[in-house]
Design an enzyme around this catalytic site. Structure first.
Site, mmCIF file in Angstrom:
data_model
loop_
_atom_site.group_PDB
_atom_site.id
_atom_site.type_symbol
_atom_site.label_atom_id
_atom_site.label_comp_id
_atom_site.label_asym_id
_atom_site.label_seq_id
_atom_site.Cartn_x
_atom_site.Cartn_y
_atom_site.Cartn_z
ATOM 1 N N CYS A 164 0.827 -1.206 0.000
ATOM 2 C CA CYS A 164 0.000 0.000 0.000
ATOM 3 C C CYS A 164 0.863 1.258 0.000
ATOM 4 C CB CYS A 164 -0.916 0.014 1.220
ATOM 5 S SG CYS A 164 -2.316 -1.118 1.137
ATOM 6 N N CYS A 194 -8.006 -2.914 -4.140
ATOM 7 C CA CYS A 194 -7.190 -3.674 -5.078
ATOM 8 C C CYS A 194 -7.671 -5.129 -5.134
ATOM 9 C CB CYS A 194 -5.728 -3.627 -4.657
ATOM 10 S SG CYS A 194 -4.984 -1.993 -4.788
ATOM 11 N N CYS A 206 -6.647 -7.897 -2.438
ATOM 12 C CA CYS A 206 -7.008 -7.637 -1.037
ATOM 13 C C CYS A 206 -8.475 -7.284 -0.865
ATOM 14 C CB CYS A 206 -6.128 -6.526 -0.469
ATOM 15 S SG CYS A 206 -4.358 -6.919 -0.516
ATOM 16 N N CYS A 241 -5.421 1.530 4.226
ATOM 17 C CA CYS A 241 -4.297 1.412 3.301
ATOM 18 C C CYS A 241 -3.100 2.248 3.741
ATOM 19 C CB CYS A 241 -4.722 1.815 1.892
ATOM 20 S SG CYS A 241 -5.129 3.565 1.703
#
Length: 241
Positions: free
Chosen positions: A126, A206, A209, A232
């Site tokens: 991240c 994303c 995840c 994040c």
């Protein structure tokens, strides 16, 4: 509603609590307008993931000023549906300055050349794909807005409307809206749903995840499932860079 004005954002640092109180009961459009007036022309940006709950804030922004820059982080791991949703909302709402920001290619090659960092160290993933690119994108801005809401829970349950974020002001125009109010605004603006909502995704980030969530789960339950991680880093690490 009173607003605060200054040519030097540094002069406002002792007044953030007062600014927050002044905007505590304000409508989202009032908060956005006050944010633009507070930090000055060209000094305010909205950061959006164009995720499942992003459209309402962007619609409010468009009502106030569709030329305010919208910063979008393309991490390289986004769903194609999210990229398409960005394009759909940009067109529908008449946004004129959507900036798609990419991670630094050299950093990716150095740290995540095998594209598996999301599994071994999601915080580092991240950081290089979201936090560092956003820090670069916000250079030159004195304030930024985001779509966090208190009803999302976790670290978001007690967010103010206005807060300090390093050298900048951060505005949370939807902080005090409840889920019903956000859903009502979504209908009023006649906004399309993110394409993945119909497939069971309540919150989308994303691909590696993000997972589906059951109807009775927290709205962000599908993010980093099975890990202690809930954010994040752009709301916790950005001002450390």
């Amino acid at each position: 509603m009173s607003t605060f004005q200054s040519d030097d954002i540094g002069l406002l640092r002792d007044d953030i609590a007062a600014l927050d109180r002044a905007l505590a009961s304000a409508e989202p459009t009032e908060i956005i307008a006050a944010a633009a007036e507070t930090v000055g022309a060209g000094k305010l940006a909205l950061v959006s993931s164009f995720g499942t709950e992003s459209a309402v804030l962007i619609a409010y922004l468009a009502e106030v000023d569709p030329s305010i820059p919208v910063v979008f982080l393309d991490t390289g791991w986004l769903f194609e549906e999210t990229l398409a949703y960005r394009d759909t909302l940009t067109c529908q709402l008449g946004l004129t300055d959507v900036r798609t920001i990419l991670p630094d290619a050299a950093r990716l090659a150095e740290i995540d050349g095998e594209r598996d960092l999301w599994f071994s160290d999601p915080d580092a993933c991240c950081r290089i794909r979201k936090v560092e690119p956003l820090a670069r994108a916000l250079a030159g801005f004195d304030g930024w807005m985001n779509g966090r809401k208190r009803y999302q829970g976790g670290q978001r349950a007690a967010i103010p409307v206005v807060e300090r974020d390093g050298t900048r002001l951060k505005f949370n125009p939807l902080a005090n809206l409840d889920r019903a109010e956000v859903e009502a605004a979504h209908r009023r603006f006649n906004l399309p749903a993110h394409p993945l909502v119909a497939k069971g995704f309540n919150s989308v980030g994303c691909m590696p995840c993000t997972s589906r969530a059951a109807p009775d789960e927290d709205v962000r339950a599908g993010r980093w499932r099975g890990r202690a991680k809930t954010e994040c880093g752009i709301h916790t690490l950005l001002n450390t860079l």
